[in-house]
Enzyme design. Structure first.
Site, PDB file in Angstrom:
ATOM      1  N   LYS A   1      -7.525 -11.754  -4.725  1.00 38.67           N
ATOM      2  CA  LYS A   1      -8.629 -11.940  -3.783  1.00 38.67           C
ATOM      3  C   LYS A   1      -9.641 -10.723  -4.197  1.00 38.67           C
ATOM      4  O   LYS A   1      -9.202  -9.616  -4.885  1.00 38.67           O
ATOM      5  CB  LYS A   1      -8.063 -11.486  -2.382  1.00 38.67           C
TER       6      LYS A   1
ATOM      7  N   LYS B   1     -12.701  -4.480  -2.537  1.00 36.86           N
ATOM      8  CA  LYS B   1     -13.406  -3.467  -2.512  1.00 36.86           C
ATOM      9  C   LYS B   1     -12.536  -2.328  -3.563  1.00 36.86           C
ATOM     10  O   LYS B   1     -13.124  -1.603  -4.045  1.00 36.86           O
ATOM     11  CB  LYS B   1     -13.650  -2.988  -1.057  1.00 36.86           C
TER      12      LYS B   1
ATOM     13  N   LYS C   1       0.896  -1.109   0.025  1.00 35.92           N
ATOM     14  CA  LYS C   1      -0.027  -0.062  -0.032  1.00 35.92           C
ATOM     15  C   LYS C   1       0.829   1.332   0.214  1.00 35.92           C
ATOM     16  O   LYS C   1       0.401   2.128  -0.700  1.00 35.92           O
ATOM     17  CB  LYS C   1      -0.859   0.011   1.279  1.00 35.92           C
TER      18      LYS C   1
END
Length: 396
Positions: free
Chosen positions: A258, A261, A163
């Site tokens: 995966k 969102k 991230k």
């Protein structure tokens, strides 16, 4: 994320108190069992030790829409857990601000996520549902744990590396580095016995376990006893609870990634509130392969394994039953079957969600009572650690 022993049963069995002016006096004491049983203190509502259930705590971020992966990988499993364990499920809104976000959307998504918890079957007579930021002890414990967390542990976290790279390295927020400490606080705050985690989340649980052991060694035992505490371990060491099926639902556009969102394409996921037509379109267009027949556990067919697993869970069938039913099917035959199963499974959730969101006062009451319940447990944990770390605590 959580669990308990008899020494905590006074807290577990206590009634809920409104945060609008009423607090439990005994929560200010490190060892409730040492207090006199007077009317000025509290009444003991202890149960037999054999009736104290182990505790599970878990949560989902209110970022984006809750999708099939969140539901099948986490929330659906909670429904079964609440019949066996003492459960606390919360909306981890503090985790949602580690990356740039829309404040208005966060507010709405927090309520929507809580409503979906209930719509999916979380039973408030069996589980406490609350918002993370409504229990101040989460932040308090995070700060205390931070003082015992080597920065090297955080820099090794896989999600931080990924991230922070996306955020441009030095432009990434400090919270992106330290949020695993908050996650550890979420787990340890409630004396968790088990934590439902996916395979990709085990690293965060390992950090919580390592921190618990480190703090126990630094401040627990005789050291804590000399400061007036009960001695022994401050934190319980939680264990992972990994479901055999549905622990990791994959993307509809890439069976090796995966369902997320944050994925740019909404086509990659089925949201719980998607319409029947949209679900049908997403499944019709999802990535498949050119192999004949359908099968599980073929490394060359990740999409096939993922879609069969989703069908298995939403249909309630066993792996063997699904394999017997679908082994000779083509994708053209299987996709409508999967669509019907997903729509049928999600339809009552969508209806219940609309009913819950139509009654805002009801949802507020559920979240307030859940926060009260969580606070009763959490304040004891924070006070114990503050005492063990040598903070001055005045007695009233």
């Amino acid at each position: 994320m959580a669990h308990a022993t008899l020494s905590h049963s006074l807290i577990l069995c206590s009634s809920r108190f409104s945060r609008l002016g009423y607090t439990t006096r005994f929560l200010r004491h490190a060892d409730p069992l040492s207090l006199p049983l007077t009317r000025q203190r509290f009444r003991c509502h202890c149960t037999d030790q054999t009736t104290v259930r182990k505790r599970v705590v878990s949560g989902v971020q209110p970022t984006g829409l809750i999708h099939l992966g969140n539901y099948l990988g986490a929330i659906k499993n909670w429904i079964a857990l609440q019949d066996t364990y003492e459960t606390l499920f919360f909306i981890v809104d503090l985790h949602a601000i580690t990356l740039p976000y829309d404040p208005q959307e966060l507010r709405k998504a927090t309520r929507d996520t809580a409503a979906l918890y209930l719509a999916c079957g979380v039973d408030i007579s069996k589980a406490s549902v609350f918002v993370q930021s409504h229990v101040r002890a989460h932040v308090d414990l995070m700060w205390l744990l931070s003082s015992s967390t080597p920065i090297g542990w955080l820099q090794k976290m896989t999600q931080f590396k990924e991230k922070s790279r996306k955020e441009g390295g030095e432009n990434a927020s400090v919270s992106l580095l330290t949020y695993p400490v908050l996650m550890a606080a979420d787990i340890l705050l409630y004396k968790s016995d088990f934590v439902p985690v996916g395979e990709d989340q085990k690293q965060h649980l390992e950090l919580a376990r390592d921190l618990a052991q480190r703090v126990n060694n630094l401040y627990g035992g005789r050291k804590w006893e000399k400061l007036g505490g009960r001695g022994g371990s401050i934190f319980k060491i939680p264990e992972p609870l990994i479901p055999q099926v549905g622990a990791r639902v994959m993307s509809l556009t890439d069976g090796r990634s995966k369902m997320s969102k944050s994925a740019p394409s909404d086509q990659s996921r089925i949201n719980l509130l998607d319409s029947k037509e949209l679900i049908a379109d997403k499944i019709k267009r999802c990535k498949t392969d050119s192999f004949a027949g359908l099968e599980y556990d073929n490394a060359e067919r990740p999409e096939c394994n993922n879609l069969l697993s989703v069908y298995q869970i939403v249909s309630g069938k066993t792996k063997e039953e699904v394999m017997e039913e679908c082994k000779d099917m083509s994708w053209g035959t299987f996709k409508p079957l999967l669509t019907d199963a997903v729509v049928e499974h999600l339809s009552p959730i969508q209806v219940r969600y609309q009913e819950i969101t139509a009654e805002s006062a009801y949802l507020d009451k559920v979240l307030s009572e859940g926060a009260d319940r969580a606070t009763e447990i959490a304040e004891v944990t924070v006070r114990n650690l503050r005492q063990a770390m040598g903070f001055y605590i005045y007695e009233e």
